[in-house]
Design a protein around this motif. Sequence first.
Motif, PDB file in Angstrom:
ATOM      1  N   SER A 148       3.524   2.937  -1.595  1.00  0.00           N
ATOM      2  CA  SER A 148       4.154   1.692  -2.061  1.00  0.00           C
ATOM      3  C   SER A 148       3.125   0.555  -1.978  1.00  0.00           C
ATOM      4  CB  SER A 148       5.357   1.354  -1.182  1.00  0.00           C
ATOM      5  OG  SER A 148       4.908   0.991   0.110  1.00  0.00           O
ATOM      6  N   GLN A 151       2.453  -0.384   1.612  1.00  0.00           N
ATOM      7  CA  GLN A 151       1.608   0.610   2.294  1.00  0.00           C
ATOM      8  C   GLN A 151       0.155   0.474   1.840  1.00  0.00           C
ATOM      9  OE1 GLN A 151       3.868   4.075   1.099  1.00  0.00           O
ATOM     10  NE2 GLN A 151       4.642   4.376   3.185  1.00  0.00           N
ATOM     11  N   ARG A 152      -0.031   0.211   0.528  1.00  0.00           N
ATOM     12  CA  ARG A 152      -1.408   0.068   0.024  1.00  0.00           C
ATOM     13  C   ARG A 152      -2.085  -1.148   0.666  1.00  0.00           C
ATOM     14  NH1 ARG A 152       0.476   2.162  -5.197  1.00  0.00           N
ATOM     15  NH2 ARG A 152       1.054   0.061  -5.845  1.00  0.00           N
ATOM     16  N   ASP A 178       6.560  -7.066  -2.876  1.00  0.00           N
ATOM     17  CA  ASP A 178       7.974  -7.424  -2.884  1.00  0.00           C
ATOM     18  C   ASP A 178       8.249  -8.387  -1.739  1.00  0.00           C
ATOM     19  OD1 ASP A 178       8.444  -5.796  -4.964  1.00  0.00           O
ATOM     20  OD2 ASP A 178       9.356  -4.174  -3.794  1.00  0.00           O
TER      21      ASP A 178
END
Length: 341
Positions: A148, A151-152, A178
């Motif tokens: 996601s 996470q990246r 987001d």
Amino acid sequence: MTALEVRDLKRHFTAAGGTVRAVDGVSLTIRSGEVLGLVGESGSGKSTVGRCVVRLDRPTGGSVLVNGTDVTTLSPRALRPLRKDFHLVFQDPSSSLNPRMTIRQIIAEPLRLHRMANRKEASERVDELLAQVGLRPELADRNPHELSGGQRQRISIARALSVNPALLVADEPTSALDVSVQASVLNLLADLQRERGFGCLFITHDLAAVEYLADRIAVMYLGRIVEQAPAADLFAAPKHPYTQALLSAAPVPDPGEQRGRSRIVLGGDLPSPLDPPSGCHFHTRCPLVTDRCRTEAPALRTLPLGSGPGAAEREVACHLVADDGTVPDAAKAPAAAGTSV
Ligand code: SF4
């Protein structure tokens, strides 16, 4: 100890129609373990400062000292061993992570390039770093597109911190994420910064984020710093009319306090750095403008915030701010009423 010292930094571009003064004489200092928030509207030049600091962009004037070494004049070859001391975390992690590499290879790459670990040590370090940024070890064998956005960005932070840099430049590190994950990435950055004590240049337009993370804040307008102060002092009593306007537009968590605040609404857009206004660059939008402002650029003056050793300082570039720090309230100026952004 000083992690970063920027002196009179300039980045001018030649463009059709003249010279763009994207950064025009910026000076700032970040001590080890300190977070400096650099804020301003899009187009103010704040990202260009960050790119010049990590030498992704070449300054046209001034100097950038990282850990005491001037990195502006070094050849790419001479710069290579010093690159471990300063890292950039980009706004969009998708563009900065090689899609063909595994997460393990991505995080281990700086260790390999700087010969700071053999294969086994690097692999162990990747496992440690994944845990430190709150990710499961099995993600190490995946590719960036399988993760996601949040996470990246955690991977980008782990990669940047793998070689224990003295300075991290974080350019809008959460704005491409987001809203639901922005706070967790900011919290992670704050925790890691406190634990490891690296200096951080945190570039953002998000005032809530900068208030949370920064020790000091510098406000940029059209390529120049117009105010610089400890974060708490800047939020408690902004002196420059532009800072007053920026903060008056920022939402506050307490609805009662929000209702009691007067909003300063600036007229017009940020002028073009290709043809900046004469005198004070802010004069075309300033509610307190005087004739002097149209012809004479105000110097960035140091105002004391206290006395004795350790007393902090504030810098302001405005003709109307007195040496003792008193300043007219831009919200009460007639020109502030009824104008719109
Ligand atoms: Fe406004 Fe003049 Fe101060 Fe500039 S110097 S911020 S135009 S009052």
